[in-house]
Structure formats: structure tokens, C-alpha cells
Scaffold this motif. Structure first.
Motif, PDB file in Angstrom:
ATOM      1  N   MET A  87      33.209  43.025  55.761  1.00 20.17           N
ATOM      2  CA  MET A  87      32.621  43.542  54.521  1.00 20.17           C
ATOM      3  C   MET A  87      32.834  42.530  53.398  1.00 20.17           C
ATOM      4  N   PHE A  88      31.805  42.338  52.568  1.00 19.00           N
ATOM      5  CA  PHE A  88      31.881  41.371  51.477  1.00 19.00           C
ATOM      6  C   PHE A  88      31.918  42.074  50.121  1.00 19.00           C
ATOM      7  N   LYS A  89      32.735  41.546  49.216  1.00 19.61           N
ATOM      8  CA  LYS A  89      32.734  41.996  47.825  1.00 19.61           C
ATOM      9  C   LYS A  89      31.983  40.995  46.943  1.00 19.61           C
ATOM     10  N   VAL A  90      31.761  39.804  47.479  1.00 17.86           N
ATOM     11  CA  VAL A  90      31.076  38.749  46.728  1.00 17.86           C
ATOM     12  C   VAL A  90      30.033  38.083  47.622  1.00 17.86           C
ATOM     13  N   ALA A  91      29.172  37.288  46.994  1.00 19.65           N
ATOM     14  CA  ALA A  91      28.178  36.507  47.741  1.00 19.65           C
ATOM     15  C   ALA A  91      28.144  35.096  47.183  1.00 19.65           C
ATOM     16  N   LEU A  92      27.958  34.126  48.059  1.00 19.21           N
ATOM     17  CA  LEU A  92      27.844  32.744  47.614  1.00 19.21           C
ATOM     18  C   LEU A  92      26.449  32.467  47.057  1.00 19.21           C
ATOM     19  N   GLY A  93      25.452  33.226  47.585  1.00 18.98           N
ATOM     20  CA  GLY A  93      24.079  33.029  47.118  1.00 18.98           C
ATOM     21  C   GLY A  93      23.345  31.960  47.892  1.00 18.98           C
ATOM     22  N   VAL A  94      23.557  31.959  49.219  1.00 23.09           N
ATOM     23  CA  VAL A  94      22.857  30.995  50.066  1.00 23.09           C
ATOM     24  C   VAL A  94      22.235  31.725  51.249  1.00 23.09           C
ATOM     25  N   VAL A  95      21.230  31.091  51.852  1.00 22.82           N
ATOM     26  CA  VAL A  95      20.684  31.539  53.130  1.00 22.82           C
ATOM     27  C   VAL A  95      21.289  30.653  54.211  1.00 22.82           C
ATOM     28  N   PRO A  96      22.111  31.205  55.118  1.00 23.93           N
ATOM     29  CA  PRO A  96      22.682  30.381  56.185  1.00 23.93           C
ATOM     30  C   PRO A  96      21.612  29.923  57.162  1.00 23.93           C
ATOM     31  N   ASP A  97      21.841  28.780  57.769  1.00 21.05           N
ATOM     32  CA  ASP A  97      20.952  28.280  58.817  1.00 21.05           C
ATOM     33  C   ASP A  97      21.462  28.835  60.146  1.00 21.05           C
ATOM     34  N   TYR A  98      20.846  29.921  60.601  1.00 13.67           N
ATOM     35  CA  TYR A  98      21.319  30.601  61.800  1.00 13.67           C
ATOM     36  C   TYR A  98      21.038  29.814  63.080  1.00 13.67           C
ATOM     37  N   LEU A  99      20.265  28.754  62.973  1.00 16.12           N
ATOM     38  CA  LEU A  99      19.969  27.940  64.155  1.00 16.12           C
ATOM     39  C   LEU A  99      20.929  26.764  64.313  1.00 16.12           C
ATOM     40  N   TYR A 100      21.804  26.563  63.314  1.00 14.92           N
ATOM     41  CA  TYR A 100      22.694  25.400  63.329  1.00 14.92           C
ATOM     42  C   TYR A 100      23.813  25.612  64.346  1.00 14.92           C
ATOM     43  N   ASN A 101      24.013  24.612  65.213  1.00  7.22           N
ATOM     44  CA  ASN A 101      24.999  24.716  66.293  1.00  7.22           C
ATOM     45  C   ASN A 101      26.263  23.904  66.054  1.00  7.22           C
ATOM     46  N   GLY A 102      26.278  23.114  64.981  1.00  5.90           N
ATOM     47  CA  GLY A 102      27.411  22.222  64.755  1.00  5.90           C
ATOM     48  C   GLY A 102      28.587  22.903  64.081  1.00  5.90           C
ATOM     49  N   GLN A 103      29.563  22.101  63.670  1.00  8.37           N
ATOM     50  CA  GLN A 103      30.748  22.601  62.980  1.00  8.37           C
ATOM     51  C   GLN A 103      30.392  22.979  61.544  1.00  8.37           C
TER      52      GLN A 103
END
Length: 387
Positions: free
Chosen positions: A303-319
């Protein structure tokens, strides 16, 4: 495929919202295409269609309820079903939803009033690939004679997987004979890295080896085990049917009027169609696949109380967690973070993958500040973020 996407994403259908005239017109277009391809009708009473009536929920956290009556406040959705009958023991279901958001509404990320949401990627792209597969399978029947194939264009997906849920509860075939289900939702924007997310890999023991053995197009496969997710494959997984769900990722046009046909990667769609066809042909003589339950990955999200305000790249496989988009006037933008930055640390917490990033984000509260460490073009940099 391009012709089908341009047709379905035309303004004439007014965004294909479930229960509207535009949705009915889109269903008629798909039924016509199924007939042209050579599919047999497999809806109700010898038609290509299966309708369902429901009462939308006023509470977005509650499922809409199906009803037999056309009362005040009810809507009717239409699934479109086409069949290849090879007189086989088992059937494979191949599906994609065709409904979208109409003029906007609750699901829209557009903040400037009503506008037609044409949904080219979401999900005219999946329907076009589905029809391409139907055509290819019929043209190559000598390699696909051991299985029946049912193609379903679902409605009601945007309102809560309604069309697929209704079909599973009111099937027009014997679902006990279904070997597996393939779903395609947003497959029109294959990126430069050729990355495609495949969900449901853990729902049958044979899937992983089959997916990687048939990757002739050098696709970068981001595999996910779970059969649960925000698309129609979930309805079939919950009925103990193995599922594979294909997805090329979110983007800046997602759930906006700008999701238009000219923006799609049609060569990428061709690669994906060929890949899925290879998988289908490989599995044709495998019989009824064994089903395996998987973890529900969404239940593990903190559960989050805050947001960074980004769209994650769900296809990214790296670190790390790669940023695919930055929202206006949010902490990330104010800190100078950009699309393509890879978040490797939030404060003292390593963010080696998506789950670690979410767990780290869940430790912060509104008003707190921290240092976010990112990789930008291979160089490590730090920025101060205030939530």
C-alpha cells in the motif's frame, strides 16, 4: 491488420463504449470480418454474437451485476464469436477485447473534457492480430487439424472484464474441453528493444519451454508467471484454464484520445502474430494442457501513501525500475527525473526490480524528502524528491 485497426479506431464508432451504438456497429464489423475470413458463427442461436445485460456499478470497487431484465439503468454488451471446427477433442480459445472508453469517462486519463477515445492500441491492435491468426490458421489447416479454435472479441473489458466473465459462465462450447486460452490486449506498440510481456507463463508446465523454443523473431520476452491481471485472460484462469496474455506495454497515449491508428507499429504486430502462430502450431498436438495455479502478483503489491509521479516501464528486464513517463507537476518532474531514467535507489533502499521499488516507495509518507538515485545514459546521478 492495419486496415482492421483503422476501421475499428475510426471516429464513426465513437470510441466503442460498451452498450452504445458505436459498440454495436463495431461488433457488426467484426462479425462481417469473421465471416469473410471463413469462421463459423459460434454465438447464440446460430449467430456470431452473444449479448449480455448488466447493471453498471456506481462504486468503482464493485463488480457490475448481470441481469436478465432490461430494467432502467441496464446496458447490453455484445461478444463476437467465430469458430474453426476440426471435429477435434480439444479447443483453443483466442481472444481480445474490442470495447473502449467512448467519449472518455472514469477510465480516461484525458483532463480536457469529452473527446472520442479511439483505442487503436487498446484494443483494436489485439483484435486485428486475432483476426490475422484466424486467417493464418485456416490457410494452414494441414498443420492445425488436431484442435478446434474459438475466436472471441470481448465487450465490457473496460468496465470490469464483463464479456469474458459472462462467456465463462455462459459458454457456447464445452469449456471442459478447452486446452488453453490466448489473450491479446495492447499489442500495437512493440518497442525498439522488441520487448513483449507474456503473462500466465506459470499456468501450465509446458508454456515456458514452448514460448522460448518458438521465438524465431528474436523478441525480448518479459515473462510473468501469474494468470491474474487486468485483462480478459483472468476470467479463464479463474475457471482453471491455462492462459497466455500478450502485451507490449503502456505509453503516453494510453486511455487518451491520442491513441490513434497511425501511431501503431504494424511491423511489430506482424512479428507478434507470427510468434503467437508458432506457439499455437507447436501446441496443436499437445492435447489438453495441464493447469497450474500461480501466485496473484497483484496481492503482493504494498500500500502506498505517496506517489513519485512516474509511469514504470513494465517491459524493462534489467536492474532497477526504468521510467517510461513522467507526470506533470508531480515529485519526479519537480526533481528533474526524465523518461528513460532507471531508479536504482530510494533513500537507503535498493530498488533492484519493480517489486523492490514498490516496497521502498511504500515506506515514505507525504511531506517526507529523500534522495533518489538513478542511472541516466549509464551515468549515476542523484536528485532530491519531496513527496
Amino acid at each position: 491488420m492495419k486496415e482492421d485497426v483503422f476501421a475499428l479506431a475510426d471516429d464513426a464508432f465513437n470510441g466503442r463504449e460498451t452498450g452504445t451504438k458505436g459498440e454495436v456497429q463495431a461488433a457488426a464489423y467484426i462479425a462481417k470480418r469473421f465471416k469473410q475470413i471463413g469462421l463459423q458463427p459460434k454465438g447464440v442461436a446460430g449467430a456470431f454474437t452473444q449479448t449480455f445485460t448488466f447493471k453498471p456499478s456506481a462504486n468503482p470497487h464493485e463488480q457490475a451485476g448481470f441481469t436478465e431484465k432490461n430494467e432502467d439503468g441496464t446496458l447490453t454488451g455484445t461478444n463476437v464469436l467465430g469458430y474453426i471446427d476440426n471435429k477435434a477433442k480439444n479447443t483453443v480459445i483466442i481472444g481480445a477485447h474490442y470495447d473502449h472508453l467512448g467519449m472518455g469517462g472514469d477510465g480516461s486519463l484525458y483532463r480536457e473534457g469529452e473527446a472520442i477515445h479511439n483505442g487503436a492500441d487498446d484494443n483494436a491492435s489485439g483484435v486485428a492480430v486475432m483476426m490475422k491468426l484466424a486467417s493464418e490458421i485456416l490457410d494452414n489447416q494441414e498443420t492445425a487439424m488436431k484442435t478446434n479454435y474459438l475466436f472471441i472479441a470481448f465487450s465490457g473489458e473496460e468496465m470490469g472484464l464483463l464479456g469474458s466473465n459472462y462467456f465463462v459462465k455462459n459458454p457456447t462450447i464445452d469449456t471442459k474441453a478447452v486446452s488453453y486460452m490466448i489473450n491479446m490486449d495492447m499489442v500495437g506498440k512493440l518497442n525498439e528493444e522488441n520487448t513483449i510481456a507474456v503473462h500466465g507463463v506459470g499456468t501450465s508446465p509446458i508454456f515456458k519451454q514452448t514460448l522460448f523454443a518458438n521465438n524465431d523473431g528474436a523478441l525480448n520476452i518479459a515473462e510473468h508467471a501469474s494468470g491474474i491481471g487486468p485483462s480478459d485472460h483472468t476470467s479463464f484462469y479463474l475457471a482453471d484454464i491455462p492462459v497466455l496474455h500478450f502485451f507490449t506495454g503502456q505509453h503516453e497515449d494510453y486511455h487518451k484520445p491520442s491513441d490513434d491508428a497511425e501511431k501503431l507499429n504494424y511491423e511489430g504486430m506482424k512479428k507478434i502474430a507470427n510468434y503467437i502462430l508458432n506457439v499455437i502450431e507447436d501446441l496443436d498436438d499437445a492435447g489438453k494442457l495441464n493447469f497450474r495455479k500461480t501466485k496473484n502478483e497483484s496481492e503482493e503489491v504494498p500500500m502506498f501513501k505517496v506517489a513519485l509521479g512516474v509511469v514504470p516501464d513494465y517491459l524493462y528486464n534489467g536492474q532497477g525500475m526504468r521510467i517510461d513517463g513522467v507526470s506533470e507537476d508531480k515529485p519526479a518532474q519537480k526533481a528533474g527525473l526524465k523518461k528513460g531514467d532507471i531508479v536504482v535507489k530510494l533513500g537507503d533502499l535498493e530498488t533492484g526490480d519493480m517489486m523492490n521499488y514498490m516496497k521502498a516507495l511504500a515506506t515514505f509518507e507525504e511531506g517526507q524528502s529523500t534522495i533518489v538515485t538513478v542511472l541516466r545514459d549509464g551515468e549515476k546521478m542523484e536528485a532530491k524528491v519531496t513527496f
